[in-house]
Enzyme design. Structure first.
Site, PDB file in Angstrom:
ATOM      1  N   HIS A 127      12.759  -2.886   1.815  1.00  0.00           N
ATOM      2  CA  HIS A 127      12.201  -1.613   2.280  1.00  0.00           C
ATOM      3  C   HIS A 127      13.079  -0.505   1.733  1.00  0.00           C
ATOM      4  O   HIS A 127      14.317  -0.583   1.837  1.00  0.00           O
ATOM      5  CB  HIS A 127      12.169  -1.544   3.803  1.00  0.00           C
ATOM      6  CG  HIS A 127      11.397  -2.674   4.390  1.00  0.00           C
ATOM      7  ND1 HIS A 127      10.033  -2.741   4.313  1.00  0.00           N
ATOM      8  CD2 HIS A 127      11.805  -3.812   4.986  1.00  0.00           C
ATOM      9  CE1 HIS A 127       9.629  -3.867   4.870  1.00  0.00           C
ATOM     10  NE2 HIS A 127      10.683  -4.545   5.267  1.00  0.00           N
ATOM     11  N   ASN A 165       8.040  -5.731  -1.269  1.00  0.00           N
ATOM     12  CA  ASN A 165       8.000  -4.614  -0.334  1.00  0.00           C
ATOM     13  C   ASN A 165       6.555  -4.546   0.148  1.00  0.00           C
ATOM     14  O   ASN A 165       5.712  -3.960  -0.520  1.00  0.00           O
ATOM     15  CB  ASN A 165       8.417  -3.307  -1.003  1.00  0.00           C
ATOM     16  CG  ASN A 165       8.433  -2.159   0.008  1.00  0.00           C
ATOM     17  OD1 ASN A 165       7.903  -2.291   1.123  1.00  0.00           O
ATOM     18  ND2 ASN A 165       9.009  -1.042  -0.387  1.00  0.00           N
ATOM     19  N   PRO A 167       0.783  -1.224   0.000  1.00  0.00           N
ATOM     20  CA  PRO A 167       0.000   0.000   0.000  1.00  0.00           C
ATOM     21  C   PRO A 167       0.824   1.288   0.000  1.00  0.00           C
ATOM     22  O   PRO A 167       1.871   1.369   0.658  1.00  0.00           O
ATOM     23  CB  PRO A 167      -0.830  -0.095   1.287  1.00  0.00           C
ATOM     24  CG  PRO A 167      -0.183  -1.144   2.110  1.00  0.00           C
ATOM     25  CD  PRO A 167       0.494  -2.080   1.156  1.00  0.00           C
ATOM     26  N   ASN A 168       0.307   2.240  -0.734  1.00  0.00           N
ATOM     27  CA  ASN A 168       0.855   3.601  -0.854  1.00  0.00           C
ATOM     28  C   ASN A 168       2.095   3.696  -1.733  1.00  0.00           C
ATOM     29  O   ASN A 168       2.548   4.795  -2.035  1.00  0.00           O
ATOM     30  CB  ASN A 168       1.129   4.221   0.543  1.00  0.00           C
ATOM     31  CG  ASN A 168      -0.134   4.278   1.383  1.00  0.00           C
ATOM     32  OD1 ASN A 168      -1.124   4.868   0.948  1.00  0.00           O
ATOM     33  ND2 ASN A 168      -0.134   3.646   2.532  1.00  0.00           N
ATOM     34  N   ARG A 190      13.499   4.288  12.096  1.00  0.00           N
ATOM     35  CA  ARG A 190      12.222   5.002  12.158  1.00  0.00           C
ATOM     36  C   ARG A 190      11.434   4.591  13.413  1.00  0.00           C
ATOM     37  O   ARG A 190      12.005   4.050  14.343  1.00  0.00           O
ATOM     38  CB  ARG A 190      11.462   4.757  10.847  1.00  0.00           C
ATOM     39  CG  ARG A 190      12.267   5.235   9.624  1.00  0.00           C
ATOM     40  CD  ARG A 190      11.519   5.006   8.339  1.00  0.00           C
ATOM     41  NE  ARG A 190      10.292   5.788   8.298  1.00  0.00           N
ATOM     42  CZ  ARG A 190       9.329   5.593   7.393  1.00  0.00           C
ATOM     43  NH1 ARG A 190       9.469   4.670   6.462  1.00  0.00           N
ATOM     44  NH2 ARG A 190       8.237   6.337   7.423  1.00  0.00           N
ATOM     45  N   ARG A 220       5.091  10.879  -2.524  1.00  0.00           N
ATOM     46  CA  ARG A 220       4.800  10.574  -1.125  1.00  0.00           C
ATOM     47  C   ARG A 220       6.071  10.742  -0.284  1.00  0.00           C
ATOM     48  O   ARG A 220       7.058  10.040  -0.491  1.00  0.00           O
ATOM     49  CB  ARG A 220       4.334   9.122  -1.067  1.00  0.00           C
ATOM     50  CG  ARG A 220       4.243   8.556   0.305  1.00  0.00           C
ATOM     51  CD  ARG A 220       4.255   7.042   0.245  1.00  0.00           C
ATOM     52  NE  ARG A 220       4.030   6.507   1.560  1.00  0.00           N
ATOM     53  CZ  ARG A 220       4.376   5.292   1.940  1.00  0.00           C
ATOM     54  NH1 ARG A 220       4.976   4.474   1.097  1.00  0.00           N
ATOM     55  NH2 ARG A 220       4.128   4.886   3.142  1.00  0.00           N
ATOM     56  N   GLU A 251      12.739  -9.606   1.079  1.00  0.00           N
ATOM     57  CA  GLU A 251      11.932  -8.481   1.588  1.00  0.00           C
ATOM     58  C   GLU A 251      12.728  -7.191   1.384  1.00  0.00           C
ATOM     59  O   GLU A 251      13.901  -7.136   1.759  1.00  0.00           O
ATOM     60  CB  GLU A 251      11.670  -8.740   3.075  1.00  0.00           C
ATOM     61  CG  GLU A 251      10.926  -7.648   3.795  1.00  0.00           C
ATOM     62  CD  GLU A 251      10.783  -7.988   5.302  1.00  0.00           C
ATOM     63  OE1 GLU A 251      11.046  -9.158   5.695  1.00  0.00           O
ATOM     64  OE2 GLU A 251      10.422  -7.084   6.058  1.00  0.00           O
ATOM     65  N   TYR A 275      11.183   8.507   0.971  1.00  0.00           N
ATOM     66  CA  TYR A 275      11.117   7.453  -0.047  1.00  0.00           C
ATOM     67  C   TYR A 275      11.756   7.852  -1.379  1.00  0.00           C
ATOM     68  O   TYR A 275      11.808   7.035  -2.293  1.00  0.00           O
ATOM     69  CB  TYR A 275       9.650   7.045  -0.264  1.00  0.00           C
ATOM     70  CG  TYR A 275       9.014   6.465   0.983  1.00  0.00           C
ATOM     71  CD1 TYR A 275       9.366   5.193   1.438  1.00  0.00           C
ATOM     72  CD2 TYR A 275       8.085   7.197   1.723  1.00  0.00           C
ATOM     73  CE1 TYR A 275       8.801   4.660   2.597  1.00  0.00           C
ATOM     74  CE2 TYR A 275       7.512   6.677   2.880  1.00  0.00           C
ATOM     75  CZ  TYR A 275       7.874   5.401   3.306  1.00  0.00           C
ATOM     76  OH  TYR A 275       7.323   4.876   4.449  1.00  0.00           O
ATOM     77  N   ALA A 321       3.279  -1.019   4.568  1.00  0.00           N
ATOM     78  CA  ALA A 321       2.733  -1.051   5.938  1.00  0.00           C
ATOM     79  C   ALA A 321       2.316  -2.455   6.368  1.00  0.00           C
ATOM     80  O   ALA A 321       2.336  -2.771   7.571  1.00  0.00           O
ATOM     81  CB  ALA A 321       1.552  -0.094   6.044  1.00  0.00           C
TER      82      ALA A 321
END
Ligand code: DHK
Length: 145
Positions: A101, A75, A11-12, A108, A19, A99, A24, A78
């Site tokens: 990110h 990825n 998502p996003n 964070r 964004r 995976e 990012y 969330a």
């Protein structure tokens, strides 16, 4: 026949480039797709590049990968931090999973430090920006021979 790698985005990530660019970066998801496809070409791999804002749709895409893919780069965005469903789906997939990110989730908020997907992933890449996708592809290309 060349091997197919599924590159799945949660998502996003469709908003990549606009964004929170300070987190990012400025590249769009289309830029990432083009970069991944170019590198895959060099490795003689095929790419199925996919993004969804919906957990169940990502679960179904992982089910599809069971029949078609030689590896998954994911990825989960969330859903990394919340989704047992995506972990369970990945546990049904027998080939390698990486995976990715874009940001360094460990620098964070504390809620980003835990990943359900890491319980299954063969490797985890965080904080290399969108180059993390290329690092994941490099790993899979070598692992798959
Ligand atoms: C992307 C997201 O959307 C966040 O929810 C994750 C991840 C981090 C990334 O860095 O690519 O916490």
């Amino acid at each position: 026949m060349s091997k197919l790698i599924y590159v799945l985005n949660g998502p996003n990530l469709n908003l990549l480039g606009t964004r929170q660019p300070e987190v990012y970066g400025h590249e769009t998801l289309a830029d990432v797709q083009a970069m991944v496809e170019e590198k895959a070409d060099e490795f003689g791999l095929e790419i199925e590049f996919f993004q969804s804002n919906h957990e169940g749709v990502l679960v179904e895409k992982i089910h599809e990968a069971r029949e078609k893919a030689a590896g998954i780069i994911i990825n989960p965005a969330a859903y990394t931090h919340t989704s047992v469903a995506i972990l369970d789906a990945l546990n049904t997939f027998e080939a390698p999973v990486v995976e990715v990110h874009i940001s360094n989730v460990h620098k964070r908020e504390a809620f980003r430090h835990h990943s359900y997907v890491s319980v299954r992933a063969d490797g985890v890449i965080a904080g290399l920006g969108t180059r993390g996708y290329l690092a994941a592809l490099d790993y899979l290309a070598h692992r798959l021979g």
